[in-house]
Motif scaffolding. Structure first.
Motif, PDB file in Angstrom:
ATOM      1  N   ARG A 124       0.961  -1.085  -0.095  1.00 39.88           N
ATOM      2  CA  ARG A 124      -0.066   0.056   0.122  1.00 39.88           C
ATOM      3  C   ARG A 124       0.688   1.366  -0.020  1.00 39.88           C
ATOM      4  O   ARG A 124       0.643   2.379  -0.540  1.00 39.88           O
ATOM      5  CB  ARG A 124      -0.924  -0.184   1.149  1.00 39.88           C
ATOM      6  N   LYS A 168      -3.778   1.025   7.837  1.00 37.51           N
ATOM      7  CA  LYS A 168      -4.133  -0.391   7.012  1.00 37.51           C
ATOM      8  C   LYS A 168      -2.503  -0.992   6.773  1.00 37.51           C
ATOM      9  O   LYS A 168      -1.654  -0.226   6.693  1.00 37.51           O
ATOM     10  CB  LYS A 168      -4.415   0.196   5.631  1.00 37.51           C
ATOM     11  N   ASP A 226     -10.780  -7.608   1.796  1.00 37.62           N
ATOM     12  CA  ASP A 226     -12.106  -7.734   2.298  1.00 37.62           C
ATOM     13  C   ASP A 226     -11.971  -7.176   3.676  1.00 37.62           C
ATOM     14  O   ASP A 226     -12.664  -7.567   4.571  1.00 37.62           O
ATOM     15  CB  ASP A 226     -12.692  -8.959   2.403  1.00 37.62           C
ATOM     16  N   GLY A 227     -11.251  -5.935   3.793  1.00 36.86           N
ATOM     17  CA  GLY A 227     -11.333  -5.344   5.013  1.00 36.86           C
ATOM     18  C   GLY A 227     -10.313  -5.748   6.230  1.00 36.86           C
ATOM     19  O   GLY A 227     -10.308  -5.173   7.412  1.00 36.86           O
ATOM     20  N   GLN A 254      -7.176  -3.971   8.879  1.00 34.01           N
ATOM     21  CA  GLN A 254      -7.256  -2.479   8.969  1.00 34.01           C
ATOM     22  C   GLN A 254      -7.698  -2.382  10.468  1.00 34.01           C
ATOM     23  O   GLN A 254      -8.628  -3.071  10.850  1.00 34.01           O
ATOM     24  CB  GLN A 254      -8.359  -2.083   8.168  1.00 34.01           C
ATOM     25  N   GLU A 314      -4.306   6.396   7.025  1.00 33.61           N
ATOM     26  CA  GLU A 314      -5.077   7.296   5.930  1.00 33.61           C
ATOM     27  C   GLU A 314      -6.123   8.075   6.635  1.00 33.61           C
ATOM     28  O   GLU A 314      -6.883   7.327   7.527  1.00 33.61           O
ATOM     29  CB  GLU A 314      -5.933   6.317   5.019  1.00 33.61           C
ATOM     30  N   ALA A 315      -6.522   9.061   6.067  1.00 36.64           N
ATOM     31  CA  ALA A 315      -7.543   9.878   6.732  1.00 36.64           C
ATOM     32  C   ALA A 315      -8.855   9.064   6.530  1.00 36.64           C
ATOM     33  O   ALA A 315      -9.191   8.553   5.412  1.00 36.64           O
ATOM     34  CB  ALA A 315      -7.437  11.441   6.236  1.00 36.64           C
ATOM     35  N   ILE A 363     -12.232   8.978   5.185  1.00 37.39           N
ATOM     36  CA  ILE A 363     -13.007   9.894   4.188  1.00 37.39           C
ATOM     37  C   ILE A 363     -14.445   9.787   4.637  1.00 37.39           C
ATOM     38  O   ILE A 363     -15.335   8.992   4.468  1.00 37.39           O
ATOM     39  CB  ILE A 363     -12.769   9.456   2.933  1.00 37.39           C
ATOM     40  N   GLU A 369     -19.385   4.799  -2.655  1.00 35.44           N
ATOM     41  CA  GLU A 369     -18.192   4.308  -3.349  1.00 35.44           C
ATOM     42  C   GLU A 369     -18.510   3.668  -4.526  1.00 35.44           C
ATOM     43  O   GLU A 369     -19.509   3.246  -4.871  1.00 35.44           O
ATOM     44  CB  GLU A 369     -17.639   2.909  -2.327  1.00 35.44           C
ATOM     45  N   GLU A 387     -10.840   1.489  -7.103  1.00 40.65           N
ATOM     46  CA  GLU A 387     -11.968   1.831  -6.067  1.00 40.65           C
ATOM     47  C   GLU A 387     -11.782   3.166  -5.872  1.00 40.65           C
ATOM     48  O   GLU A 387     -10.785   3.659  -5.482  1.00 40.65           O
ATOM     49  CB  GLU A 387     -11.823   0.934  -4.989  1.00 40.65           C
ATOM     50  N   ASN A 414      -9.352   5.168  -3.635  1.00 37.72           N
ATOM     51  CA  ASN A 414      -9.224   4.233  -2.543  1.00 37.72           C
ATOM     52  C   ASN A 414      -8.060   3.394  -2.773  1.00 37.72           C
ATOM     53  O   ASN A 414      -6.921   3.577  -2.144  1.00 37.72           O
ATOM     54  CB  ASN A 414     -10.604   3.731  -2.065  1.00 37.72           C
ATOM     55  N   GLU A 415      -8.362   2.648  -3.737  1.00 42.71           N
ATOM     56  CA  GLU A 415      -7.199   1.392  -4.053  1.00 42.71           C
ATOM     57  C   GLU A 415      -7.184   0.983  -5.368  1.00 42.71           C
ATOM     58  O   GLU A 415      -8.386   1.128  -6.116  1.00 42.71           O
ATOM     59  CB  GLU A 415      -7.221   0.393  -2.786  1.00 42.71           C
TER      60      GLU A 415
HETATM   61  P1  ADP Z   1      -9.572  -3.980   1.140  1.00 44.88           P
HETATM   62  O1  ADP Z   1      -8.397  -4.266   0.326  1.00 44.88           O
HETATM   63  O2  ADP Z   1      -9.822  -4.847   2.199  1.00 44.88           O
HETATM   64  O3  ADP Z   1     -10.864  -3.830   0.076  1.00 44.88           O
HETATM   65  P2  ADP Z   1      -9.869  -1.121   1.275  1.00 44.88           P
HETATM   66  O4  ADP Z   1      -9.025  -0.248   1.535  1.00 44.88           O
HETATM   67  O5  ADP Z   1     -10.635  -1.130  -0.016  1.00 44.88           O
HETATM   68  O6  ADP Z   1      -9.353  -2.652   1.668  1.00 44.88           O
HETATM   69  O7  ADP Z   1     -11.066  -0.855   2.557  1.00 44.88           O
HETATM   70  C1  ADP Z   1     -12.121  -1.680   2.637  1.00 44.88           C
HETATM   71  C2  ADP Z   1     -13.429  -0.671   2.622  1.00 44.88           C
HETATM   72  O8  ADP Z   1     -13.228   0.093   3.985  1.00 44.88           O
HETATM   73  C3  ADP Z   1     -13.496   0.414   1.736  1.00 44.88           C
HETATM   74  O9  ADP Z   1     -14.346  -0.100   0.495  1.00 44.88           O
HETATM   75  C4  ADP Z   1     -14.397   1.330   2.384  1.00 44.88           C
HETATM   76  O10 ADP Z   1     -15.786   1.089   2.628  1.00 44.88           O
HETATM   77  C5  ADP Z   1     -13.787   1.553   3.766  1.00 44.88           C
HETATM   78  N1  ADP Z   1     -12.425   2.298   4.083  1.00 44.88           N
HETATM   79  C6  ADP Z   1     -11.211   1.998   3.662  1.00 44.88           C
HETATM   80  N2  ADP Z   1     -10.300   3.283   3.408  1.00 44.88           N
HETATM   81  C7  ADP Z   1     -11.263   4.308   4.023  1.00 44.88           C
HETATM   82  C8  ADP Z   1     -10.999   5.533   4.267  1.00 44.88           C
HETATM   83  N3  ADP Z   1      -9.739   6.367   4.116  1.00 44.88           N
HETATM   84  N4  ADP Z   1     -11.987   6.271   4.718  1.00 44.88           N
HETATM   85  C9  ADP Z   1     -13.287   5.620   4.746  1.00 44.88           C
HETATM   86  N5  ADP Z   1     -13.745   4.213   4.657  1.00 44.88           N
HETATM   87  C10 ADP Z   1     -12.570   3.721   4.232  1.00 44.88           C
END
Ligand code: ADP
Ligand code: MG
Length: 354
Positions: A81, A120, A127-128, A131, A151-152, A154, A159, A224, A235-236
């Motif tokens: 990441r 993270k 799948d979360g 984190q 990460e801040a 958001i 999404e 994403e 996001n990623e």
């Molecule tokens: P994964 O690889 O598990 O999909 P993500 O970084 O996409 O990891 O995070 C999973 C979910 O968590 C995101 O789809 C979002 O709903 C929430 N999330 C992740 N990062 C943030 C953020 N910086 N602010 C708010 N919600 C977040």
């Protein structure tokens, strides 16, 4: 002669790539990259991935060292990441404020990111998983240092994700942005085919296109995003076919799985057409129910995996020509679902109404 496509990973994505290859005479062979067995790879095989991490097992090394292992650079950038966020910054793709947690003054570092922060793990989360939520006043965990980014948090309205494909000649095609609903970090459902602000689609295509070009990427990549005040924040990235693109199996003229294979095999890449509206609904730790098949427009994809709580064991795509017919199907599906699942139908119905 078309190459054989070998997929590192033998879960549902590999399975669906294989299904997409069959009608176009493309042999797709998913393999377990963590196995200590000698694979019989051919020199002209093309290697792709459905997972991002695996061990240096006998098979794993063989796959990694194959001369036709595609997208090595992109995988290297994306699987960590910290590298992924740096790539987004370098390419001037907007993303949430972040930093890499290092050393021992974690409290001050976290506070500099914001009052509410998501920590993270740099590698291996999905799948979360991997984190943690942190907010001002909480005690940070010492082991985050060197292992995690912060990460801040958001405050997004919703999404979305963009799935696109690029071939070796640099041609690129994209699907319309898909709206996604996650719960506890897991994708519950997606909806595609509703009107999308043109500016969001344009920005997303420009950014994903820039990323794929920079990496010389071949195949499907997903991006994403969070939507904040109508603007996108990335996001990623996922350097592979993606759960939020599963609706394309029946909801688009060419699926993400076929586009990925076409790009890898050097077959024509065409812009996928989308006419109706689709909902993809993940089956999490559910038992298979024949009643789902009574819903008009429903296509069930069952992965044949052992059922465990929360595990993705299949998905249902519901594809209908327009919003009213899709709403009818969602209501019919809602009636077949238990309470834990009916929230998904409710979410999708609310999207259609908004
Ligand atoms: P994964 O690889 O598990 O999909 P993500 O970084 O996409 O990891 O995070 C999973 C979910 O968590 C995101 O789809 C979002 O709903 C929430 N999330 C992740 N990062 C943030 C953020 N910086 N602010 C708010 N919600 C977040
Ligand atoms: Mg994600």
């Amino acid at each position: 002669m078309l190459p054989r496509i070998v997929v590192a990973g033998n879960g549902q994505l590999g399975q669906m790539l294989q299904q997409a290859g069959a009608p176009i005479q493309l042999e797709v062979m998913p393999v377990d990259p963590n196995a200590d067995v000698q694979l019989e790879l051919r020199a002209d095989d093309v290697i792709t991935v459905e997972i991002e991490h695996w061990s240096d097992s006998v098979s794993g090394l063989q796959l990694k060292q194959h001369p036709n292992f595609r997208n090595k650079v992109a995988l290297h950038m994306v699987i960590d990441r910290q590298r992924q966020k740096s790539l987004l910054d370098r390419l001037q793709v907007p993303t949430s404020p972040w930093l890499s947690l290092e050393g021992d003054d974690l409290q001050a570092q976290l506070e500099s990111v914001g009052e509410r922060v998501i920590v993270k793990r740099r590698r291996g989360g999905y799948d979360g998983r991997g984190q943690w939520r942190w907010q001002k006043g909480n005690q940070p965990e010492a082991e985050w240092a060197g292992e995690c980014i912060a990460e801040a948090m958001i405050p997004f309205s919703h999404e979305v994700s963009l799935v696109g494909a690029r071939n070796a000649a640099g041609e690129k095609v994209f699907y319309p942005l898909t709206c996604n609903w996650h719960q506890d970090g897991i994708l519950r459902a997606s909806i595609a085919g509703l009107p999308i602000p043109a500016e969001q689609q344009r920005d997303a295509e420009a950014w994903l296109g820039r990323i794929m070009d920079d990496e010389g990427y071949i195949g499907v990549m997903a991006m994403e995003c969070f939507v904040v005040d109508g603007k996108l924040l990335v996001n990623e990235l996922a350097p592979r076919v993606h759960n939020s693109g599963h609706w394309t199996q029946e909801g688009a003229s060419t699926s993400q799985f076929e586009l990925h294979l076409r790009a890898l095999a050097g077959l024509p890449l065409i812009t996928p057409e989308v006419s109706g509206v689709s909902v993809m609904y993940n089956l999490l730790g559910r038992n298979w129910k024949p009643e789902w098949l009574s819903v008009q427009g429903a296509h069930v994809h069952w992965y044949g995996k052992e059922i465990r709580p929360g595990r993705k064991v299949g998905h249902v795509n519901i594809c209908r020509p327009d919003v009213p017919t899709l709403a009818e199907s969602l209501q019919a599906l809602g009636a077949q679902l238990d309470e834990e699942d009916s929230v998904v139908a409710e979410w999708a119905l609310a999207q259609l109404a908004s």
